[in-house]
Design an enzyme around this catalytic site. Structure first.
Site, PDB file in Angstrom:
ATOM      1  N   ASP A 248      77.316  95.430  28.819  1.00 49.19           N
ATOM      2  CA  ASP A 248      76.500  94.383  28.773  1.00 49.19           C
ATOM      3  C   ASP A 248      75.099  94.532  28.211  1.00 49.19           C
ATOM      4  OD1 ASP A 248      76.887  91.587  28.258  1.00 49.19           O
ATOM      5  OD2 ASP A 248      78.360  91.839  29.593  1.00 49.19           O
TER       6      ASP A 248
ATOM      7  N   ASP B 113      75.068  89.362  24.913  1.00 49.95           N
ATOM      8  CA  ASP B 113      75.426  88.044  25.569  1.00 49.95           C
ATOM      9  C   ASP B 113      74.821  87.722  25.179  1.00 49.95           C
ATOM     10  OD1 ASP B 113      76.605  86.468  28.458  1.00 49.95           O
ATOM     11  OD2 ASP B 113      73.569  86.169  28.207  1.00 49.95           O
TER      12      ASP B 113
ATOM     13  N   GLU C 266      77.410  87.930  21.275  1.00 48.57           N
ATOM     14  CA  GLU C 266      78.737  86.961  21.681  1.00 48.57           C
ATOM     15  C   GLU C 266      77.763  85.206  21.141  1.00 48.57           C
ATOM     16  OE1 GLU C 266      77.599  85.215  25.294  1.00 48.57           O
ATOM     17  OE2 GLU C 266      80.161  84.112  26.004  1.00 48.57           O
TER      18      GLU C 266
ATOM     19  N   HIS D 268      85.595  85.825  31.324  1.00 48.80           N
ATOM     20  CA  HIS D 268      85.096  85.912  32.379  1.00 48.80           C
ATOM     21  C   HIS D 268      84.427  84.210  32.230  1.00 48.80           C
ATOM     22  CE1 HIS D 268      81.919  87.401  30.596  1.00 48.80           C
ATOM     23  NE2 HIS D 268      80.846  86.970  31.617  1.00 48.80           N
ATOM     24  N   ASP D 269      84.543  83.646  31.082  1.00 49.98           N
ATOM     25  CA  ASP D 269      84.056  82.175  31.114  1.00 49.98           C
ATOM     26  C   ASP D 269      85.295  81.352  30.800  1.00 49.98           C
ATOM     27  OD1 ASP D 269      81.253  82.978  31.953  1.00 49.98           O
ATOM     28  OD2 ASP D 269      80.704  83.654  29.394  1.00 49.98           O
TER      29      ASP D 269
END
Ligand code: NOJ
Length: 557
Positions: free
Chosen positions: A109, A217, A285, A353-354
């Site tokens: 990430d 991100d 993202e 994970h969101d």
């Protein structure tokens, strides 16, 4: 049926992201190796054999860097180290090496929009208006309507987590800093070329260590309105249903076109001669805002070199599980990509994970059909840990909620339910940890829903995923083929053909809760797999297929 109706010449070599199965690892939740109840990098290493056997080609690790954990690692205090909670830099090197030995690529990430407020850059920046890092973050004077002793934020921007002002006052500078997410995550100033140079150096550090790529991100936030104008009020906001952040339409606080130029600079790093010994890739993202998702995705393919970059495709998280929107999306998106540039790699995530887990969002049958769909679509497919055993969201007791986003969420749960520890066995703490407590509770269903119990069960999620992954790894048309959406003449059905050279596969999906008779109009030949373990399909030789409710099937020649 002709197997390749396209005129575009077929490429003779392929980059690793084409057709890759990428497994997302949330490091806190895969495997705890030291008994503190929190997953870590040695724990990840110990599970690489499992991932190899499952059929995974790459992993993406969510942040493991030193962090005060205000946003569980997305608040980074040192971009070039490992938090002791997760291990050491040596553990990370070993992980990269061990993954490579198993032919598994490693993506990490990259969090460019913000650091932690504990990062030395920010500590320096906040001290004065004229220190060397004074312009590394987004600082603004109070609004002109402020009165002495009552500084007002410069505009109405709000943060994603609480939906309250995104500006925080710092008395030392007599200025506000911007935090688009948590107050402990100050936004870096991307219009400052020194900041961009520093982030590129971070990439070089990890590329030198051998990583194969990055998941980047929150990229929409790196480019905001240079005049810092207010965001308009969102007329559709429903305070009972929506998180507070939806109060405004975020047209000025993020998503400005400079983002593509900034990301292109990052993409150039992947081409630098020093890193040419391996192919590197980055996935960005950005959730399309309301409106035209295809156009939003295409803007990334057009703006950033598709040889080394692709945007996440979030339709698997955003579209209703209904035939019509999927049929339309697949047709328009893949046609547009193929016409734009053959180098474009789609990049489908159906969970992360969101977001609420697939089974909790769609129900078990549709989630199994969605798995078959995802693993037969082109490009990279991102499988979130636990999806392969059908893990569900775990309700978190109020006093155990950890996620800062819970503060702005009407249900008060935030994203913890989808981040609970991986369920490996029916034993102590589901085989995740030897500790008496884990950082989030283990799912109550772990005695039956775990890897060990599912491995030899032909009806399990695990068996379905493993079968589909093996097929994707073996069959060129599933990895590299084009997509041709079929005209099935039924409102609840979607079908498509994946073809490459002389090989093809046909996928048929019933989106309704009723059985449907499908007349695909193409030769089906051999039945390969169904999403439903009760299906009793044969070769479809008579030209029709009876599909069970929410069933997806795969045929080949
Ligand atoms: C997106 C990440 O996926 C999420 O977990 C994080 O909270 C925000 N970006 C802020 O970094």
């Amino acid at each position: 049926m002709t197997t390749n109706q396209h005129t575009t010449p077929l490429p003779t070599t392929h980059r690793w992201p084409e057709g890759a199965i990428v497994y997302q690892i949330y490091p806190r939740s895969i495997q705890d190796s030291n008994g503190d109840g929190i997953g870590d990098l040695p724990g990840v290493i110990s599970r690489l054999d499992y991932l190899q056997e499952l059929g995974v080609n790459a992993i993406w690790l969510s942040p493991f860097y030193p962090s005060p954990m205000a946003d569980f690692g997305y608040d980074i205090a040192d971009y070039c180290d490992v938090d002791p909670m997760f291990g050491t830099l040596d553990d990370c090197k070993r992980l990269i090496h061990e993954a490579e030995a198993r032919h598994i690529k490693v993506m990490i990430d990259l969090v460019p929009n913000h650091s932690s407020n504990e990062h030395p850059w920010f500590k320096e920046s906040r001290q004065s208006r004229d220190n060397p890092k004074a312009n590394w973050y987004v600082w603004k004077d109070p609004h002109p309507d402020s009165t002495p002793g009552h500084p007002l934020p410069p505009n109405n921007w709000i943060d994603v987590f609480t939906g309250k002002s995104a500006w925080e006052w710092v008395p030392e500078r007599k200025q506000f800093y911007l935090h688009s997410f948590h107050v402990a995550q100050p936004d870096l100033n991307w219009s400052n070329s020194e900041v961009r140079a520093a982030v590129k150096d971070v990439m070089r550090f990890w590329l030198d260590m051998g990583v194969d790529g990055f998941r980047v991100d929150a990229v929409y936030w790196i480019a905001k309105d240079p005049f810092f104008r207010n965001d308009p009020v969102n007329p559709a906001f429903d305070p009972k249903e929506d998180e507070r952040y939806k109060m405004l339409t975020h047209v000025n606080s993020c998503g400005w076109p400079a983002a593509y130029a900034y990301l292109s600079e990052l993409a150039h790093v992947l081409h630098e001669p020093a890193f040419a010994q391996k192919e590197r890739f980055m996935v960005t993202e950005a959730y399309p805002k309301d409106g035209d998702a295809v156009a939003a995705y295409l803007a990334f393919y057009e703006g950033i070199d598709p040889q080394v970059a692709a945007p996440f495709n979030f339709q698997g998280l955003m579209l209703r599980w209904e035939a019509e929107p999927w049929r339309r999306f697949l047709r328009v998106f893949h046609h547009a990509l193929e016409s734009l540039n053959p180098l474009c790699v789609p990049s489908y995530a159906f969970g992360n994970h969101d977001k609420s887990r697939m089974v909790s969002r769609l129900g078990e049958k549709a989630a199994r059909a969605a798995a078959l769909m995802q693993l037969t679509l082109p490009g990279m497919v991102f499988v979130y840990y636990g999806e392969e055993i059908g893990m569900r969201d775990v309700p978190i007791p109020v006093d155990l909620v950890q996620d800062p986003e819970a503060l702005g969420d009407p249900q008060g749960q935030g994203r913890d339910p989808e981040r609970t520890p991986m369920q490996w066995t029916p034993g102590h703490q589901a085989g995740f940890s030897t500790s008496t407590e884990t950082w989030l509770p283990i799912g109550p269903d772990y005695k039956t829903l775990n890897v060990e119990a599912e491995k030899d069960d032909p009806r399990s999620f695990y068996t379905l995923y493993r079968t589909l992954m093996a097929l994707r790894n073996e069959r060129e048309s599933l990895r590299y083929g084009f997509v041709q959406v079929l005209e099935l003449g039924h409102p609840d059905l979607v079908g498509y053909v994946r073809s490459y050279k002389d090989e093809y596969h046909v996928v048929l999906i019933n989106f309704s809760d009723q059985p449907v008779t499908c007349v695909p109009g193409v030769k089906l030949h051999k039945f390969v797999v169904s999403s439903n373990p009760d299906a009793n399909l044969t070769d479809g030789a008579n030209g029709t297929v009876e599909l069970l409710p929410y069933e997806a099937v795969l045929f080949t020649q």
